[in-house]
Write a protein that holds these residues in place. Structure first.
Motif, PDB file in Angstrom:
ATOM      1  N   LEU A 128       0.824  -1.207   0.000  1.00 58.36           N
ATOM      2  CA  LEU A 128       0.000   0.000   0.000  1.00 58.36           C
ATOM      3  C   LEU A 128       0.857   1.257   0.000  1.00 58.36           C
TER       4      LEU A 128
ATOM      5  N   ARG B 282      -1.736   2.305  -3.343  1.00 59.86           N
ATOM      6  CA  ARG B 282      -2.867   3.198  -3.088  1.00 59.86           C
ATOM      7  C   ARG B 282      -3.113   3.197  -1.592  1.00 59.86           C
TER       8      ARG B 282
ATOM      9  N   GLY C 258      -5.922   2.406  -0.229  1.00 58.43           N
ATOM     10  CA  GLY C 258      -6.629   1.151   0.044  1.00 58.43           C
ATOM     11  C   GLY C 258      -6.307   0.166  -1.063  1.00 58.43           C
ATOM     12  N   ILE C 259      -6.785  -1.056  -0.861  1.00 58.57           N
ATOM     13  CA  ILE C 259      -6.559  -2.066  -1.885  1.00 58.57           C
ATOM     14  C   ILE C 259      -7.475  -1.727  -3.055  1.00 58.57           C
ATOM     15  N   ASP C 260      -6.932  -1.723  -4.257  1.00 54.41           N
ATOM     16  CA  ASP C 260      -7.824  -1.469  -5.389  1.00 54.41           C
ATOM     17  C   ASP C 260      -7.385  -2.274  -6.600  1.00 54.41           C
ATOM     18  N   THR C 261      -8.361  -2.640  -7.408  1.00 55.57           N
ATOM     19  CA  THR C 261      -8.097  -3.610  -8.471  1.00 55.57           C
ATOM     20  C   THR C 261      -7.154  -3.055  -9.531  1.00 55.57           C
ATOM     21  N   GLU C 262      -7.249  -1.758  -9.790  1.00 52.21           N
ATOM     22  CA  GLU C 262      -6.395  -1.180 -10.825  1.00 52.21           C
ATOM     23  C   GLU C 262      -4.927  -1.230 -10.398  1.00 52.21           C
ATOM     24  N   MET C 263      -4.696  -0.914  -9.117  1.00 54.15           N
ATOM     25  CA  MET C 263      -3.333  -0.962  -8.597  1.00 54.15           C
ATOM     26  C   MET C 263      -2.795  -2.396  -8.635  1.00 54.15           C
TER      27      MET C 263
ATOM     28  N   ARG D  92      -3.723  -4.731 -10.666  1.00 54.67           N
ATOM     29  CA  ARG D  92      -3.470  -5.117 -12.049  1.00 54.67           C
ATOM     30  C   ARG D  92      -2.139  -4.526 -12.518  1.00 54.67           C
TER      31      ARG D  92
ATOM     32  N   THR E  28      -4.815  -6.988   4.085  1.00 54.03           N
ATOM     33  CA  THR E  28      -4.005  -6.424   3.000  1.00 54.03           C
ATOM     34  C   THR E  28      -3.074  -7.483   2.420  1.00 54.03           C
TER      35      THR E  28
ATOM     36  N   ALA F 100      -4.978  -9.789   0.236  1.00 56.53           N
ATOM     37  CA  ALA F 100      -5.330  -9.167  -1.045  1.00 56.53           C
ATOM     38  C   ALA F 100      -4.128  -9.148  -1.991  1.00 56.53           C
TER      39      ALA F 100
END
Ligand SMILES: Nc1nc2c(ncn2[C@@H]2O[C@H](COP(=O)(O)OP(=O)(O)O)[C@@H](O)[C@H]2O)c(=O)[nH]1
Ligand SMILES: [Mg+2]
Length: 307
Positions: free
Chosen positions: A108, A196, A198-203, A205, A234, A237
């Motif tokens: 993160l 990021r 928070g956890i995010d799908t774009e990051m 990817r 985290t 994820a």
């Protein structure tokens, strides 16, 4: 970190002092107190359960009932199980058979990746390696400059062809960075990436795309030990989204309760390789489960305490 846990465990063991044989009730009570101490230290429940189960099983067994000093034997068991939870053996960094070794940093924003790049470079340079830091965080404002600064402090080279701050393709930079290292005889490439809040799908990817582009020898998941229980979610994820081969605990110098540090190995199944203990580039070391367990238990004190 761990001060409260240490104090509590010390009290638990002090309660055993002078006891000869330990009854089942003694062991039950001790396990209950250890359980509370761990939960208060913010250790993940799954980890606490596994830990207590093995302690109880061993404490009820022959090694304790036959011991000359059963209480001391219990401390020894707790120490051994703590080492096991922390990963057992020290796991060394894996180097590629053919240079360069590629190390990808993931985690993160704010977890300590860029700082770690500088710390790793310092540590590797001291062992006569020639690390190259590759600036693939092209998102966070001034991330490229920050990497250049830590690289300069470490006396290491940087590959930073893009200005960042939203400009440039991190996957292309990562690929070009490894190529550059090969041509310029750097034997290790450290790839700094964007995180990021928070956890995010774009990051995820993006990190996975960088991974596919450079096929790292190590993917180090950097986790801020101060974030407590969130460290576990985290870590899960990142394990599912990018995958990693090792964990780096950062900010162990903070005053958090330390549960994250004690949980992440067991929950993810991946070893902790390094620990960061401050903002300076030298506040960093290889993670030794045995030493960490001793620190938590204050082993010297603990053994004399119950003698
Ligand atoms: N106290 C402490 N601060 C740290 C440690 N590692 C990094 N930091 C600080 O945490 C902040 C975020 O670190 P940074 O490397 O930029 O995180 P990144 O966003 O993952 O690249 C910076 O202010 C660092 O100085 C550590 O081990 N201890
Ligand atoms: Mg960074």
């Amino acid at each position: 970190m761990f001060d409260t846990l240490s104090d509590r465990l010390e009290k638990v063991f002090a309660g055993l002092r002078g006891k000869g044989r330990l009854s089942e009730a003694d062991i039950d009570a001790t396990c209950r107190e250890i359980r509370i101490a761990l939960l208060e230290a913010d250790v993940n429940l799954v980890v606490v359960r596994a830990f207590i189960a093995s302690i109880k099983q061993r404490a009820m067994g022959e090694e304790v009932s036959r011991a000359l000093n059963p209480a001391q034997q219990v401390v020894k068991i707790v120490n051994e199980e703590l080492i096991a939870i922390l990963g057992g053996e020290t796991r060394r960094l894996r180097f590629a058979k053919t240079a360069p070794t590629v190390i990808l940093l993931a985690g993160l924003q704010g977890s300590g990746k860029t700082t770690l790049a500088g710390k790793l470079a310092t540590w590797l340079k001291a062992q006569n390696h020639t690390p190259l830091l590759v600036a693939c965080d092209l998102q966070r404002p001034n991330a490229v400059t920050q990497l250049q600064i830590v690289a300069r402090q470490a006396g290491a080279d940087v590959f930073a062809p893009e200005p960042g701050n939203g400009v440039g393709d991190p996957v292309a930079v990562a690929r070009a960075g490894v190529e550059h290292a090969r041509r310029s005889m750097h034997d290790i490439v450290i790839v700094d990436t964007a995180g990021r809040l928070g956890i995010d799908t774009e990051m995820m990817r993006q990190a996975a795309d960088i991974r596919d582009a450079v096929e790292p020898d190590e993917i180090l998941f950097v986790v801020d030990a101060m974030i407590g229980q969130d460290a576990v979610s985290t870590a899960e994820a990142f394990r599912d989204g990018v995958g990693f081969s090792g964990v780096v605990l950062s900010k162990l110098d903070g005053d958090a309760r330390g549960g994250a540090a004690l949980s992440v190995r067991h929950v993810t199944g991946e070893p902790i390789l390094f620990a960061s203990t401050g903002e300076k580039l030298t506040d960093f070391d290889v993670f030794h489960p045995e030493r960490m367990a001793s620190r938590i238990l204050g082993m010297g004190d603990m053994l004399t305490l119950i003698e």
